[in-house]
Scaffold this active site. Sequence first.
Site, short mmCIF file in Angstrom:
data_model
loop_
_atom_site.label_atom_id
_atom_site.label_comp_id
_atom_site.label_asym_id
_atom_site.label_seq_id
_atom_site.Cartn_x
_atom_site.Cartn_y
_atom_site.Cartn_z
N VAL A 1 51.11 36.35 51.70
CA VAL A 1 50.14 36.89 50.80
C VAL A 1 49.58 38.09 51.39
O VAL A 1 49.15 38.45 52.31
CB VAL A 1 48.90 35.86 50.74
N LYS A 2 49.84 39.30 50.35
CA LYS A 2 49.34 40.43 50.97
C LYS A 2 47.94 40.94 50.50
O LYS A 2 47.76 40.61 49.28
CB LYS A 2 50.32 41.49 50.17
N VAL A 3 47.10 41.27 51.18
CA VAL A 3 45.56 41.28 50.88
C VAL A 3 45.29 42.87 51.44
O VAL A 3 45.61 43.09 52.47
CB VAL A 3 44.76 40.45 51.94
N THR B 1 56.37 43.62 48.60
CA THR B 1 56.53 44.09 47.03
C THR B 1 54.92 44.43 46.79
O THR B 1 53.99 44.07 47.90
CB THR B 1 56.58 43.01 46.00
N ALA C 1 53.87 39.45 48.86
CA ALA C 1 53.23 39.35 47.43
C ALA C 1 51.70 39.59 47.49
O ALA C 1 50.92 38.85 48.04
CB ALA C 1 53.55 38.04 46.79
#
EC number: 2.2.1.2
Length: 213
Positions: free
Chosen positions: A82-84, A27, A56
Amino acid sequence: MKFFIDTANIDDIRAANSLGILAGVTTNPSLVAKEGVSFHDRLREITKEVSGSVSAEVISEDAEGMIEEGKELAAIAPNITVKVPMTLEGLKAVKVFSELNIKTNVTLIFNANQALLAARAGATYVSPFLGRLDDIGQDGMTLISAIAEIFDRHSVSTEIIAASIRHPLHVTDAALNGAHIATIPYKVLEQLVKHPLTDQGIQKFLDDWNSQK
């Protein structure tokens, strides 16, 4: 190559998951905004539906903010990744997340150096964007191939997610060039299933069967 679905739409996720091919979900803030729902509530819904990785994205621009957000996201469910973003601050955050055993997906990768830096910082996944490279006349598949070769040559365990996929050929080429995962919109997933000769073959079988009645 594994399949993720790139959406925050819970109906599309359920439909894809029912096919038995879904290994995860990605997402981003834009996708969640389209849904008009609470980000955290939607993540709770998705993680109940899908046992694989659910990416996310953080929205802070500094490492401290990213880390704080990432911890909150990771607390929602054990399969949150965790999307960074690929920035200097993002790399700092990835290092900390790696030390905390929080999985990360470094996004907005547009060259092999970025991918290698993210991997060395401890990223679980890197996401090169194919469609956006196409938009500026560059070859995303050359990038996938280069990242895959570098990772293989240097024994890097980080997985490559082919992202910004626009059509079925992107999926085929990503698989051929060494991507571990393709994250695709539901409409592209539907296109992967279809071929006119398949439809014609089904119709012929039905016609032949019905002609014997």
